[in-house]
Write an enzyme that holds these catalytic residues in place. Structure first.
Site, PDB file in Angstrom:
ATOM      1  N   GLY A  16       0.773  -1.240   0.000  1.00 29.09           N
ATOM      2  CA  GLY A  16       0.000   0.000   0.000  1.00 29.09           C
ATOM      3  C   GLY A  16       0.805   1.290   0.000  1.00 29.09           C
ATOM      4  N   ASP A  59       9.253  -7.673  13.125  1.00 35.13           N
ATOM      5  CA  ASP A  59       7.999  -7.228  13.738  1.00 35.13           C
ATOM      6  C   ASP A  59       8.279  -5.926  14.481  1.00 35.13           C
ATOM      7  OD1 ASP A  59       5.751  -6.841  15.320  1.00 35.13           O
ATOM      8  OD2 ASP A  59       5.490  -8.978  15.745  1.00 35.13           O
ATOM      9  N   TYR A 155      -8.610   0.313  17.050  1.00 36.86           N
ATOM     10  CA  TYR A 155      -8.057   1.079  15.916  1.00 36.86           C
ATOM     11  C   TYR A 155      -8.255   2.571  16.148  1.00 36.86           C
ATOM     12  CZ  TYR A 155      -7.226   2.433  10.999  1.00 36.86           C
ATOM     13  OH  TYR A 155      -6.739   3.006   9.845  1.00 36.86           O
ATOM     14  N   LYS A 159      -5.220   5.266  16.797  1.00 33.97           N
ATOM     15  CA  LYS A 159      -4.967   6.290  15.774  1.00 33.97           C
ATOM     16  C   LYS A 159      -5.195   7.702  16.326  1.00 33.97           C
ATOM     17  CE  LYS A 159      -3.838   3.750  12.202  1.00 33.97           C
ATOM     18  NZ  LYS A 159      -2.501   3.855  11.603  1.00 33.97           N
ATOM     19  N   VAL A 188      -8.760   4.725   1.031  1.00 39.22           N
ATOM     20  CA  VAL A 188      -7.714   4.572   0.008  1.00 39.22           C
ATOM     21  C   VAL A 188      -7.659   3.118  -0.431  1.00 39.22           C
ATOM     22  CG1 VAL A 188      -5.265   4.900  -0.519  1.00 39.22           C
ATOM     23  CG2 VAL A 188      -6.381   6.416   1.140  1.00 39.22           C
ATOM     24  N   ARG A 195     -11.301  -5.978   1.063  1.00 33.62           N
ATOM     25  CA  ARG A 195     -12.739  -6.329   1.138  1.00 33.62           C
ATOM     26  C   ARG A 195     -13.535  -5.629   0.034  1.00 33.62           C
ATOM     27  NH1 ARG A 195     -14.899  -2.184   5.643  1.00 33.62           N
ATOM     28  NH2 ARG A 195     -13.525  -0.491   5.070  1.00 33.62           N
TER      29      ARG A 195
HETATM   30  N1  LIG Z   1      -6.193   2.154   3.246  1.00 28.73           N
HETATM   31  C1  LIG Z   1      -7.030   2.974   3.884  1.00 28.73           C
HETATM   32  O1  LIG Z   1      -8.179   3.178   3.453  1.00 28.73           O
HETATM   33  C2  LIG Z   1      -6.573   3.680   5.124  1.00 28.73           C
HETATM   34  C3  LIG Z   1      -7.438   4.665   5.676  1.00 28.73           C
HETATM   35  C4  LIG Z   1      -7.040   5.334   6.822  1.00 28.73           C
HETATM   36  C5  LIG Z   1      -5.811   5.075   7.406  1.00 28.73           C
HETATM   37  N2  LIG Z   1      -4.977   4.129   6.858  1.00 28.73           N
HETATM   38  C6  LIG Z   1      -3.680   3.919   7.531  1.00 28.73           C
HETATM   39  O2  LIG Z   1      -2.635   4.132   6.595  1.00 28.73           O
HETATM   40  C7  LIG Z   1      -1.525   3.262   6.889  1.00 28.73           C
HETATM   41  C8  LIG Z   1      -1.143   2.469   5.654  1.00 28.73           C
HETATM   42  O3  LIG Z   1      -2.265   1.684   5.271  1.00 28.73           O
HETATM   43  P1  LIG Z   1      -2.279   0.772   3.966  1.00 28.73           P
HETATM   44  O4  LIG Z   1      -3.639   0.873   3.423  1.00 28.73           O
HETATM   45  O5  LIG Z   1      -1.110   1.069   3.102  1.00 28.73           O
HETATM   46  O6  LIG Z   1      -2.122  -0.675   4.664  1.00 28.73           O
HETATM   47  P2  LIG Z   1      -1.535  -2.070   4.117  1.00 28.73           P
HETATM   48  O7  LIG Z   1      -2.258  -3.133   4.877  1.00 28.73           O
HETATM   49  O8  LIG Z   1      -1.557  -2.113   2.642  1.00 28.73           O
HETATM   50  O9  LIG Z   1      -0.001  -2.009   4.616  1.00 28.73           O
HETATM   51  C9  LIG Z   1       0.337  -2.052   5.975  1.00 28.73           C
HETATM   52  C10 LIG Z   1       1.701  -2.720   6.123  1.00 28.73           C
HETATM   53  O10 LIG Z   1       2.046  -2.757   7.524  1.00 28.73           O
HETATM   54  C11 LIG Z   1       2.719  -3.999   7.762  1.00 28.73           C
HETATM   55  N3  LIG Z   1       2.649  -4.389   9.168  1.00 28.73           N
HETATM   56  C12 LIG Z   1       1.523  -4.661   9.892  1.00 28.73           C
HETATM   57  N4  LIG Z   1       1.861  -5.046  11.129  1.00 28.73           N
HETATM   58  C13 LIG Z   1       3.211  -5.002  11.221  1.00 28.73           C
HETATM   59  C14 LIG Z   1       4.153  -5.289  12.246  1.00 28.73           C
HETATM   60  N5  LIG Z   1       3.759  -5.722  13.461  1.00 28.73           N
HETATM   61  N6  LIG Z   1       5.479  -5.143  11.990  1.00 28.73           N
HETATM   62  C15 LIG Z   1       5.884  -4.732  10.760  1.00 28.73           C
HETATM   63  N7  LIG Z   1       5.037  -4.440   9.746  1.00 28.73           N
HETATM   64  C16 LIG Z   1       3.724  -4.582   9.970  1.00 28.73           C
HETATM   65  C17 LIG Z   1       1.967  -4.991   6.866  1.00 28.73           C
HETATM   66  O11 LIG Z   1       2.710  -6.179   6.656  1.00 28.73           O
HETATM   67  C18 LIG Z   1       1.740  -4.170   5.611  1.00 28.73           C
HETATM   68  O12 LIG Z   1       2.797  -4.334   4.688  1.00 28.73           O
HETATM   69  C19 LIG Z   1      -1.970   2.384   8.066  1.00 28.73           C
HETATM   70  O13 LIG Z   1      -1.440   2.908   9.261  1.00 28.73           O
HETATM   71  C20 LIG Z   1      -3.490   2.498   8.041  1.00 28.73           C
HETATM   72  O14 LIG Z   1      -4.070   2.328   9.314  1.00 28.73           O
HETATM   73  C21 LIG Z   1      -5.343   3.419   5.750  1.00 28.73           C
END
Ligand SMILES: NC(=O)c1ccc[n+]([C@@H]2O[C@H](COP(=O)([O-])OP(=O)(O)OC[C@H]3O[C@@H](n4cnc5c(N)ncnc54)[C@H](O)[C@@H]3O)[C@@H](O)[C@H]2O)c1
Length: 251
Positions: A16, A59, A155, A159, A188, A195
């Site tokens: 992402g 991790d 969550y 956040k 995003v 989902r």
């Molecule tokens: N996608 C959305 O709609 C959205 C909306 C609001 C906020 N966000 C926030 O933006 C950020 C990026 O989201 P995204 O959509 O790119 O998510 P994503 O799930 O595509 O990527 C998240 C990454 O974090 C890594 N990760 C999770 N737990 C970990 C751990 N314990 N140690 C190391 N790595 C770990 C995962 O392996 C993954 O590669 C996140 O913090 C998410 O909460 C996303």
């Protein structure tokens, strides 16, 4: 914006938004050190080399592993200019109202979404200080300032705390050239929202609700993050920056 020879640590780099930020920085001549619990994606391997990418499959909740990774980054790249704390989890099926949530799930979400940022920031700030400053960008969510009808209390609370952590970091080390800002993404399209692949009608409904008329893509967030890393944002610190297609102005 120039990133030639800058060094950026990115958490959540395997997917992402974190992946997109890495690809954009590499394309602009930056060096990147990534941390993720998952394998290095092929796309990132193909866009990088040993001289501009370090990858740590660890991790983030493990402070010893994070400190070890930061030491290796300093040994190889000699400095850290920027930190993007992007990693986060939203466990739709397990994250519930505080009345119902398994408290072990609560603790785990707090560790990944919030305490992991403490791990990276406390490992990296001393190096930023000795390098004359740096820029930190923490990822929250727009729901942290507007609430969410679907209760995902771990969550939401984790956040929300990111906003306060950011301001505290910005206050403490602003005079030493360290800036810290929060990005608040709206909806995003990334693997976190996989989902939506089976529910195009929901994607359409969300798009219609947003003033901008579309769901975000990882590039929208990378653009904002690179701006907050750049010299062009040198007078900006401690802010909560919505990158949400206008969701925060909708009722
Ligand atoms: N996608 C959305 O709609 C959205 C909306 C609001 C906020 N966000 C926030 O933006 C950020 C990026 O989201 P995204 O959509 O790119 O998510 P994503 O799930 O595509 O990527 C998240 C990454 O974090 C890594 N990760 C999770 N737990 C970990 C751990 N314990 N140690 C190391 N790595 C770990 C995962 O392996 C993954 O590669 C996140 O913090 C998410 O909460 C996303």
């Amino acid at each position: 914006m120039s990133f030639k020879d800058t060094v950026t640590v990115i958490t959540g780099i395997a997917s992402g938004m974190g992946l997109q930020i890495a690809l954009d920085l590499l394309e602009k001549g930056g060096k990147v050190a990534g941390i993720d619990i998952s394998d290095c994606p092929k796309e990132l391997q193909e866009a990088s080399s040993d001289s501009n990418l370090m990858y740590f499959k660890i991790d983030l909740t493990d402070i010893v592993a994070v400190e070890g990774a930061v030491k290796e980054v300093i040994a190889k790249f000699h400095k850290i200019d920027n930190l993007a704390n992007v990693a986060g989890v939203l466990w739709f099926e397990k994250d519930k109202s505080l009345l119902d949530i398994d408290l072990d799930v609560w603790d785990q979400v707090m560790k990944i979404n919030l305490k992991s940022m403490v791990h990276t920031i406390r490992s990296i700030v001393p190096h930023m200080k000795s390098n004359g400053g740096g820029s930190i960008v923490n990822f929250s969510t727009i729901q942290a300032i507007r609430g969410d009808r679907a209760p995902q209390d771990a969550y939401s609370a984790s956040k929300g705390a990111v906003l306060s952590l950011t301001k505290s970091v910005a206050m403490q080390w602003g005079c030493e050239g360290i800036r810290c800002n929060t990005i608040l993404p709206g909806p995003v399209y990334t693997p976190l929202q996989k989902r939506w692949d089976d529910t195009p009608e929901i994607v359409e409904a969300i798009s219609n609700h947003l003033p901008i008329g579309r769901i975000g893509v990882a590039k929208d967030l990378s653009n904002a993050c690179l701006f907050l890393f750049s010299k062009e944002s040198s007078f900006i610190t401690g802010i909560d920056m919505p990158v949400d297609g206008g969701l925060s102005i909708c009722c």
